[in-house]
Motif scaffolding. Structure first.
Motif, PDB file in Angstrom:
ATOM      1  N   GLU A  98       0.691  -1.094   0.089  1.00  0.00           N
ATOM      2  CA  GLU A  98      -0.183   0.067  -0.112  1.00  0.00           C
ATOM      3  C   GLU A  98       0.900   1.102   0.009  1.00  0.00           C
ATOM      4  O   GLU A  98       0.524   2.343  -0.655  1.00  0.00           O
ATOM      5  CB  GLU A  98      -1.023  -0.132   1.215  1.00  0.00           C
ATOM      6  CG  GLU A  98      -1.957  -1.245   1.054  1.00  0.00           C
ATOM      7  CD  GLU A  98      -3.087  -1.238   2.317  1.00  0.00           C
ATOM      8  OE1 GLU A  98      -3.923  -1.737   2.201  1.00  0.00           O
ATOM      9  OE2 GLU A  98      -2.349  -0.941   3.313  1.00  0.00           O
ATOM     10  N   LYS A 101       1.724   1.533  -3.413  1.00  0.00           N
ATOM     11  CA  LYS A 101       0.401   1.901  -4.351  1.00  0.00           C
ATOM     12  C   LYS A 101       0.081   3.351  -4.315  1.00  0.00           C
ATOM     13  O   LYS A 101      -0.097   4.034  -5.387  1.00  0.00           O
ATOM     14  CB  LYS A 101      -0.373   1.111  -3.804  1.00  0.00           C
ATOM     15  CG  LYS A 101      -1.726   0.737  -4.809  1.00  0.00           C
ATOM     16  CD  LYS A 101      -2.398  -0.367  -4.358  1.00  0.00           C
ATOM     17  CE  LYS A 101      -3.995  -0.250  -4.932  1.00  0.00           C
ATOM     18  NZ  LYS A 101      -4.738  -1.473  -4.224  1.00  0.00           N
ATOM     19  N   ILE A 102       0.157   3.719  -3.060  1.00  0.00           N
ATOM     20  CA  ILE A 102      -0.285   5.240  -2.913  1.00  0.00           C
ATOM     21  C   ILE A 102       0.672   6.238  -3.601  1.00  0.00           C
ATOM     22  O   ILE A 102       0.441   7.362  -3.941  1.00  0.00           O
ATOM     23  CB  ILE A 102      -0.270   5.857  -1.414  1.00  0.00           C
ATOM     24  CG1 ILE A 102      -1.057   6.882  -1.201  1.00  0.00           C
ATOM     25  CG2 ILE A 102       1.109   5.657  -0.778  1.00  0.00           C
ATOM     26  CD1 ILE A 102      -1.401   7.274   0.224  1.00  0.00           C
ATOM     27  N   ALA A 103       2.124   5.817  -3.855  1.00  0.00           N
ATOM     28  CA  ALA A 103       2.882   6.833  -4.387  1.00  0.00           C
ATOM     29  C   ALA A 103       2.686   6.512  -6.111  1.00  0.00           C
ATOM     30  O   ALA A 103       3.239   7.658  -6.598  1.00  0.00           O
ATOM     31  CB  ALA A 103       4.349   6.428  -4.035  1.00  0.00           C
ATOM     32  N   MET A 104       2.243   5.387  -6.242  1.00  0.00           N
ATOM     33  CA  MET A 104       2.095   5.263  -7.799  1.00  0.00           C
ATOM     34  C   MET A 104       1.378   6.215  -8.664  1.00  0.00           C
ATOM     35  O   MET A 104      -0.010   6.028  -8.601  1.00  0.00           O
ATOM     36  CB  MET A 104       1.870   3.820  -8.094  1.00  0.00           C
ATOM     37  CG  MET A 104       2.341   3.180  -9.520  1.00  0.00           C
ATOM     38  SD  MET A 104       1.507   1.483  -9.463  1.00  0.00           S
ATOM     39  CE  MET A 104       2.926   0.564  -8.843  1.00  0.00           C
TER      40      MET A 104
END
Lengths: 235, 283
Positions: A98, A101-104
Motif C-alpha cells: 500500500e 501503491k499510494i505513491a504510484m
C-alpha cells in the motif's frame, strides 16, 4: 552539463528561528550533489524548503528554469521531484504494497519496470510485501522510502541522510541503490557519512550556520584536510 | 426477544450512520466537529421537505444527501479550513455553527416539530411466526449494512481510501508524493456530512417527529460511539453503534430506569478498561 535545480539565496524561518540565511547551490542534470555540514547547519531544512514543506521567505528555487518557490508541496512533487525524508515517512499502518501503491502515479510499463528493479535491489520489500510498514526494521523502512520515491519518473530525487542509524551492511545496500538510480535521475543527497558521500557524490556544497559556504567536486574535498576539519569535524 | 434485537439493531444503524461520518471527520481528520449533529438535523428536515414536495422517498434521500454534501463543503471550506490543528478553536466555532444550523432550521421550516412517516411500501410489518418485523426497521438495517460495506471497501481497496488513511498518519508525506491533501480532506468532510444527513432523513420516519435540536441529542451518542469504537476505526464504530443500540433496546425493556444512563456507563467502562477504544490502536 545543464542545470536542473537552482537554489538562489534562500531564507527560511521555522517559527521564530531564522534557519536558512542564504543558501545557494546548483544541481547539474545527471549528477549526485551532496549537501554536507554539521548537525543543525540547515541541510534538512534546505531539502524541506525545496519541497515547500518549510516555505522560503526570500530567494528563489528554479527547476528547469521555472520558479517553483511559491508552489504547494504536492505541486512541487508533481513537477518531478521525489523526496526521501530523514524520518523515512513510512505510513506505518499501511502495508509495504500500500505504501508503494499510494505513491504510484501511473501504472505504465516504465513504472512497473522501476518497481521490479527496486524489488530486485531490495528483496526484503518483496518478502514483507503484505506486512505493515510500522513493523519493518529501520533499514527496511529506508529501502521502502527510497523505492517509493524512485517509483515515479522523477527528474530529481532529494534524499535526506539515508545512512542514518543503519548497520554498515545496509548502508552498502543503500549506496548501491543510489548508484543504480544515478543512471536515470539527478540526486541531491544530504549525508553525514563522509565515506558514503564520497562513494556516490560528484559535487559537494557545505552548509554552515544556515549559509552555503563552500563548493567543489568531491575529490577535491577528499584531499582538503583543512576544509574537512573546519566544517565537517573530520580529520 | 428477537423484536427487541431488531429494534436495537435499527437504532444502532441510525447511530452508526451519524457516527460513521464523525469517525471519518473526528477520528481520521482529527477535527472536533460539534456541528455534525446539525448536518444530521438538516438532512432530516430537507429530506422530509423533499418527500412532501415530490412524494418520493428516494428523492427525499437524494435531497438529504445533497444537503449534506453542500453543507459539508461550505462548512469545511469556510469554517474548518482556518482551524485545522487547533482543537479549542474547532470546538468553539463548530458549537457556534451547531447553534446557527439549529436556529436556521426554525427560520426556514418553522419552530414546531414536524411529523414524518415512511412511504407506503415501507410501512407495516412482516409476521414470521411469533416475530413481527417492522419493514422500515429492516430497511434501515439494510441501508446501514450497505453504507458500511461501501465505505469499508473504499477505505481498504481504493487509492482515495489509502490516501485518507495515509493522510491521517503523515500529511506532509502524502503531499510530498504529489497528492493534494486539502482536496482529499474536503472530500472526506463532504462524505461524512452526507452520511450524517442520510442518518437524519432515515431517522425522521423512524421516530415519527423531527425537531430543530435533534442534532445535539444524537451528536452526543455519535461521539460516545467514536470513543467506544476507537478513534478513526470504522469497524469499531459499527460495533459500538450496535452495542449502544442493543443495550438501549434491552435496558428500556428490562431495566427502564437505567436506559438513559447505559450509554455513559458503557463509555466510562471502556475508557477505564481500554482508553483507546475497543478497536483503537495503542499509542
Amino acid at each position: 552539463m545543464t542545470t536542473l535545480l537552482e537554489v538562489n539565496d534562500i531564507q527560511t524561518y521555522i517559527g521564530q528561528y531564522h534557519i536558512l540565511q542564504g543558501v545557494s547551490f546548483q544541481v547539474k542534470k545527471g549528477e549526485v550533489t551532496v549537501l554536507l555540514g554539521r548537525n543543525g547547519a540547515g541541510k534538512t531544512t534546505s531539502l524541506r524548503s525545496i519541497m515547500g514543506l518549510t516555505p522560503i521567505t526570500e530567494g528563489q528555487i528554479m527547476l528547469n528554469g521555472t520558479n517553483i518557490s511559491k508552489l504547494g508541496t504536492y505541486q512541487i512533487a508533481n513537477k518531478g521531484i521525489g523526496f526521501v525524508p530523514e524520518d523515512q515517512g513510512i505510513f506505518g499502518e499501511l502495508t509495504v504494497e500500500e505504501n508503494m501503491k499510494i505513491a504510484m502515479q501511473k501504472q505504465d510499463e516504465a513504472t512497473l519496470n522501476r518497481l521490479d528493479k527496486m524489488l530486485t535491489l531490495f528483496p526484503d520489500l518483496k518478502t514483507y510485501w503484505k506486512k505493515q510498514g510500522g513493523y519493518l526494521s529501520g533499514g527496511q523502512k529506508q529501502m521502502l522510502s527510497i523505492a517509493r520515491a524512485y517509483l515515479n519518473k522523477n527528474e530529481l530525487l532529494l534524499i535526506d541522510e539515508p545512512s542514518k542509524g543503519l548497520a554498515p551492511i545496509v548502508v552498502e545496500k543503500v549506496m548501491e541503490s543510489i548508484m543504480e538510480m544515478k543512471d536515470e535521475t539527478t540526486i541531491v543527497l544530504v549525508e553525514q557519512n563522509f565515506r558514503m558521500a564520497m562513494g556516490v557524490g560528484d559535487t559537494y556544497y557545505i552548509i554552515d550556520d544556515g549559509r552555503s559556504v563552500e563548493t567543489g567536486n568531491m575529490q577535491e574535498l577528499a584531499d582538503n584536510e583543512e576544509l574537512k576539519r573546519k566544517y565537517l569535524g573530520i580529520a | 426477544m428477537l423484536n427487541l434485537m431488531i429494534n436495537g439493531l435499527a437504532t444502532g444503524m441510525l447511530i452508526f450512520l451519524l457516527a460513521a461520518g464523525l469517525t471519518l471527520i473526528f477520528g481520521l481528520m482529527d477535527v472536533l466537529n460539534f456541528a455534525h449533529g446539525g448536518l444530521f438535523a438538516w438532512g432530516a428536515y430537507s429530506g422530509v421537505w423533499v418527500y412532501g414536495m415530490t412524494g418520493s422517498f428516494v428523492m427525499a434521500i437524494v435531497g438529504a444527501l445533497l444537503t449534506g454534501i453542500i453543507l459539508g463543503y461550505v462548512t469545511e471550506r469556510f469554517i474548518i479550513q482556518p482551524v485545522y490543528g487547533n482543537h479549542v478553536q474547532q470546538i468553539l466555532i463548530t458549537l457556534g455553527l451547531m447553534l446557527v444550523l439549529s436556529e436556521m432550521l426554525k427560520v426556514v421550516f418553522g419552530p414546531n416539530q414536524i411529523v414524518a412517516s415512511p412511504p407506503d411500501y415501507l410501512s407495516g410489518s412482516w409476521q414470521l411466526g411469533d416475530v413481527v418485523i417492522i419493514k422500515y426497521r429492516a430497511f434501515i438495517i439494510l441501508i446501514g449494512v450497505l453504507v458500511f460495506a461501501l465505505v469499508h471497501y473504499v477505505l481498504k481497496n481504493t487509492k482515495i481510501g489509502l490516501t485518507v488513511r495515509a493522510g491521517v498518519m503523515n500529511k506532509e508525506m502524502v503531499q510530498a508524493l504529489g497528492i493534494n491533501i486539502k482536496k482529499v480532506f474536503m472530500l472526506v468532510f463532504m462524505i461524512g456530512s452526507a452520511m450524517a444527513a442520510l442518518g437524519g432523513v432515515l431517522l425522521a420516519p423512524y421516530s415519527g417527529v423531527i425537531y430543530a435540536e435533534m442534532g445535539m441529542d444524537f451528536a452526543i451518542l455519535a461521539f460516545i460511539v467514536v470513543v467506544i469504537g476507537g478513534m478513526g476505526n470504522f469497524v469499531g464504530s459499527l460495533f459500538a453503534a450496535m452495542l449502544i443500540g442493543l443495550s438501549g433496546a434491552f435496558m428500556t425493556y428490562y431495566v427502564p430506569d437505567l436506559s438513559l444512563a447505559v450509554n455513559m456507563l458503557l463509555m466510562a467502562v471502556v475508557l477505564v478498561v481500554k482508553p483507546q477504544g475497543l478497536f483503537g490502536a495503542k499509542g
